[in-house]
Structures are given as C-alpha cells and as structure tokens.
Design a protein around this motif. Structure first.
Motif, PDB file in Angstrom:
ATOM      1  N   GLU A 124      -0.223  49.339  50.909  1.00 27.90           N
ATOM      2  CA  GLU A 124       0.085  50.743  51.275  1.00 27.90           C
ATOM      3  C   GLU A 124      -0.822  51.705  51.636  1.00 27.90           C
ATOM      4  O   GLU A 124      -0.493  52.402  52.688  1.00 27.90           O
ATOM      5  CB  GLU A 124       1.079  51.242  50.030  1.00 27.90           C
ATOM      6  CG  GLU A 124       2.371  50.364  49.664  1.00 27.90           C
ATOM      7  CD  GLU A 124       2.875  50.635  48.271  1.00 27.90           C
ATOM      8  OE1 GLU A 124       2.569  51.629  47.680  1.00 27.90           O
ATOM      9  OE2 GLU A 124       3.996  49.951  47.850  1.00 27.90           O
ATOM     10  N   GLU A 128      -0.937  53.337  55.585  1.00 26.61           N
ATOM     11  CA  GLU A 128      -0.894  54.588  55.333  1.00 26.61           C
ATOM     12  C   GLU A 128      -2.126  55.183  56.224  1.00 26.61           C
ATOM     13  O   GLU A 128      -2.048  56.185  56.999  1.00 26.61           O
ATOM     14  CB  GLU A 128      -0.844  55.293  54.126  1.00 26.61           C
ATOM     15  CG  GLU A 128      -0.476  56.607  53.818  1.00 26.61           C
ATOM     16  CD  GLU A 128      -0.089  57.100  52.351  1.00 26.61           C
ATOM     17  OE1 GLU A 128      -1.197  57.938  51.904  1.00 26.61           O
ATOM     18  OE2 GLU A 128       0.555  56.504  51.646  1.00 26.61           O
ATOM     19  N   ASP A 131      -1.986  54.446  59.733  1.00 32.79           N
ATOM     20  CA  ASP A 131      -0.916  55.299  60.812  1.00 32.79           C
ATOM     21  C   ASP A 131      -1.640  56.730  60.837  1.00 32.79           C
ATOM     22  O   ASP A 131      -1.238  57.115  61.962  1.00 32.79           O
ATOM     23  CB  ASP A 131       0.137  55.464  59.947  1.00 32.79           C
ATOM     24  CG  ASP A 131       1.111  54.226  59.774  1.00 32.79           C
ATOM     25  OD1 ASP A 131       0.826  53.370  60.645  1.00 32.79           O
ATOM     26  OD2 ASP A 131       2.049  54.444  59.108  1.00 32.79           O
ATOM     27  N   ASN A 132      -2.584  57.248  59.841  1.00 30.38           N
ATOM     28  CA  ASN A 132      -3.068  58.552  60.272  1.00 30.38           C
ATOM     29  C   ASN A 132      -3.939  58.603  61.264  1.00 30.38           C
ATOM     30  O   ASN A 132      -4.275  59.895  61.636  1.00 30.38           O
ATOM     31  CB  ASN A 132      -3.686  59.386  58.770  1.00 30.38           C
ATOM     32  CG  ASN A 132      -2.615  59.453  57.860  1.00 30.38           C
ATOM     33  OD1 ASN A 132      -1.439  59.688  58.273  1.00 30.38           O
ATOM     34  ND2 ASN A 132      -2.664  59.523  56.536  1.00 30.38           N
TER      35      ASN A 132
END
Length: 489
Positions: A124, A128, A131-132
């Motif tokens: 996760e 995350e 993606d950032n």
C-alpha cells in the motif's frame, strides 16, 4: 527528388516500427519501398523462443493497455492472436495504470514464507508513493531530483509514523519489502536505479485502459502476420548500414545515399531510421554524414536507455501456490531502502527479487520468469549459463528453505551484449524533458524551406512522446513517419 509521386524510400531496421512504416506506405501504393535489416530475422526487440515446450518472450511480452485505443491490441485482435479474456469489454475498461493486481507469494531470505496479508502495508505504501510521483509534472515545482530519491525518502519518513504500532523487526521487514518492489520498478523503466529517472519526466508516460495481456502463441506471430502482407522481396536481411549520407553530400540525383557494410550504395529520396536508441547512442557519429544537428545529438544523449533482462527458469514441480501470479523475494539484511547492490560482480543476483509465473502453454510445464535490470543484468550477460543457473538455484533454495529444489533448465535474454540494441528500451533519465522526445522524432534537414525536405526521418519506441518503451508506441511512430511522407506527396 524524383518528380513522380513514387519516391525511393529506404527503411533501416525491420523491427515493428520499420514494418509498420513499410505496411502503411505499401498500402498507400508506394512501390519503391525497401527495408534493410542488419540481422537475419525480422521483429527486432520482439523475439519469441521456447524453453522445453513452453513459449517464452525474450523481448516484448505484454500488450500494455489492451483496449480499442491501442493499435497493437487492434492488430492482435484482427489476426486472432489475443487470449479470450482480453476480448471481454470489462477487461478493456479497467484503468490499472500498468500495474495489474497480481496474486503474490512472498518469501524472505531466512527461508520463511511470508503471508501476503502481512506484506500489504508495504504494498500500500509503495503504490501510494508511486502514485504521488505524478504530482511533479512541472520540473520547476520540485526540489526532488529523481523518482528514486523521492520514493526512498518518503518511505523512510512515512514508515515510522504509519507503522508505529509494529515492532522494529516488522517495520524493518516491511521496508525491505519496499526495496524489493523498488528493484522491480526499475525493470519497468529498464534503468539501473530509480535514482536515474527524472521525477518530472517520469510523468510524461501515458498508460492506456485495459488489463495487460500476453499473446499466448507468441509475439512473433504478430510479426509473421504483418510480414505476410508485404511483398516477399521487400526486406534485405544481413545488411547492416554503415552510413546515411544526407543533404546531397554524395552529389547524386537523390538527396540521400545509404552506404551498406557490404559496399552497396543505395540512392534514396527518403530514409526512415528505426534503429534502437542504444545503437544510435553508440554509432551516431559514424552513422550520419553530415553529423546530426547539435540539439538532436543532445537529446539522444539525454534520453536514457537501459537493460531489462529475463531469466526463464523451469522446475519439475511448482514451489509456489496454484493461484500465484508473482513471487517477491525480500532480503532481510538490507537495512536501508535501496534498489542497488553494493558489489555487482559478487551480489548481482540480489537485484533479481521478482519472478512472474508463466501461464503454462501445456500441462506439466512449471516456468517462472525472473526479472533483472541495470548493471546487474549487464553483468549477468557476461556469465556462462551454468553460472547463472547455479546462482538461481542458490537463490531459490535460500528463500524457500528447501535445498532439494533444482531448476530443470534456464533461458536468459541478453539485450545489452546484442550489438544491434545495446539494451532494452528507453526511459526519461535525469534532465530529460518533452523537448527531447520532440527532438528525437524531428526529421532532417530541420529547415522546412529546403527543396529536398524529409530526407531522414526517425521512428521507433524512443521517438514517441508518451508511449515510449512500448510496442504500441513503436507501431504508432512507424505509421507517423509513413503518414508524414504520404501527406507530403
């Protein structure tokens, strides 16, 4: 230039972009089209092989984003090459951003099987932070130099807060799992380290909808189908090009003369160069006369090109679960988040931390595909197959804790030592911008005003502004350059 509407067109390279360009030109009625291919085969970095009875892809393996907007998907569908699930509309609508959810098995270097559930916090956190990276599309908005620097720093900083209720050993294990995923991410960009990938440049790539799929009968079937629609004498094999003399430097009637290694000189109105960026980086100074303009040279140097290799390993029986699609190996002794090994010649195998499970093309075949990239892959290519097999055997035994497991046979790709590629595909290296990709596809001469425009054109995956590194990107660039000529006439 020949005043008739049927110019002499030479395409250098019979990879998928060269074939796509030829296809488009021949279909539009151009009769003087010729492909010169340095090797004895067509397909370039598409190359299907067999390990025992299992079909393996030495080169391109996936349709990234198999949906209506993907020309590769449409071609494969029309030729009847797709697996049935790829045709289902739900599959084509999914937006997975090139990271399809795969069922994992996790193993640690102490020989323990780790539960997928216990590794979820690491997965996760990784997705995350990855993606950032898309928030930094403007290089002016970030002090971060690279994707690697950004991801490593964020992971170390966030882990303490997010996992404060976990004991130190668990936190450390999760960070080691983060390193595993970071090493695998390097393979996606064919880079030695994510520290070499420009943070703003990383967002230039665009993904298409659809769950990535393979071609069950092999990617070379696509090449065979495309080639079958071209005149049989269109390609000259085993014909490397020594130099492209453009700007009428040879003083003939045609603006371009292609000089081959065998001494043949071919007069042409237009040449479409589709050689890999790795080859261009190494040979541009002798491949073009006069030399390429400075801005184009700078972009060839700035754009990255690296190695991603595969090691296919066949086993008597599986040591992974029946539903497993990907295997992650976690080195517990790597204290800080990193995607590099300290000593390549001693520890190259530590870069191989991921196996994807090969869908069996026949019953009783148990094949994994190990992924390795960067300097570790380049070092692996120098080793005899027996040495690679020994290292793989030791690796699997260490992580499973089972000293009886022995690979039946292995098969390695060797893209770095291939003298016509010098690597696998391109990536946005530090300092690379959209301008560089624009320069890559700019035809010569640069000034449109000349009486002999479009003498040398450029196609191939490294010339697509946002689908670089993919087969569909390569196809689109072949079509683009063919269309450029068709529009011109």
């Amino acid at each position: 230039m020949s005043t008739s509407e049927d110019p002499e067109i030479v395409i250098i390279g019979c990879g998928v972009s060269g074939i796509a360009a030829a296809h488009r030109l021949v279909k539009a009625g151009y009769r003087h089209v010729r492909i010169l291919e340095a090797t004895g085969r067509s397909g370039g970095r598409i190359k299907t092989a067999a390990l025992g009875n299992t079909i393996t892809e030495i080169g391109a393996a996936y349709i990234h984003g198999p949906s209506e907007k993907n020309p590769l998907f449409c071609l494969a569908r029309d030729y009847g090459l797709l697996p049935p699930e790829a045709l289902n509309p739900e599959n084509q609508a999914v937006d997975v951003d090139e990271d399809p959810p795969l069922v994992p098995n996790w193993f640690s270097s102490s020989g323990q099987r780790l539960s997928a559930e216990s590794m979820e916090p690491a997965e996760e956190l990784f997705s995350e932070i990855l993606d950032n990276t898309s928030k930094f599309q403007n290089p002016k908005n970030t002090s971060w130099k690279s994707v690697g620097h950004f991801m490593r720093t964020k992971a170390q900083n966030q882990a303490a807060g997010r996992w404060k209720d976990k004991d130190e050993t668990t936190r450390q294990l999760l960070l080691s799992a983060f390193s595993t995923m970071l090493k695998f991410e390097c393979c996606g960009s064919a880079t030695h380290s994510m520290d070499d990938i420009d943070l703003a440049g990383f967002s230039m790539f665009k993904s298409l909808r659809g769950v990535d799929c393979t071609l069950p009968r092999g990617f070379e079937r696509l090449i065979e189908n495309l080639m079958s629609e071209l005149p049989s004498d269109l390609v000259t094999y085993n014909c490397p090009v020594r130099c492209v003399h453009w700007s009428n430097t040879e003083g003939g009637l045609s603006p371009v003369t292609v000089e081959c290694e065998n001494g043949e000189r071919i007069a042409a109105d237009h040449v479409i160069v589709t050689v890999p960026l790795g080859y261009l980086k190494k040979h541009h100074s002798t491949l073009f006369h006069p030399p390429l303009p400075a801005h184009k040279l700078k972009s060839i140097e700035t754009l990255g090109f690296g190695t991603c290799d595969k090691i296919f390993v066949e086993f008597e029986s599986p040591w992974w679960d029946a539903d497993c699609e990907i295997i992650y190996l976690v080195w517990e002794d790597e204290a800080t988040v990193s995607d590099q090994v300290s000593d390549v010649s001693k520890s190259w195998i530590r870069k191989l931390v991921t196996f994807t499970v090969h869908k069996p093309s026949e019953k009783g075949s148990h094949v994994l595909c190990g992924w390795i990239c960067g300097h570790e892959a380049e070092y692996m290519e120098t080793l005899p197959e027996e040495k690679v097999r020994e290292s793989i055997t030791k690796l699997v035994r260490t992580f499973t804790g089972n000293s009886a497991i022995t690979p039946k046979r292995i098969l390695c790709s060797r893209w770095f030592t291939d003298p016509w590629t010098y690597g696998s595909y391109c990536h946005p290296a530090i300092g690379c911008t959209a301008e560089d990709l624009k320069n890559m596809m700019e035809p010569l001469p640069s000034q449109e005003t000349l009486s002999q425009p479009l003498q040398v054109l450029f196609a191939g995956e490294a010339t697509h502004p946002y689908f670089y590194s993919t087969v569909h990107g390569a196809i689109l660039t072949g079509w683009r350059e063919a269309d450029r000529l068709i529009t011109h006439y």
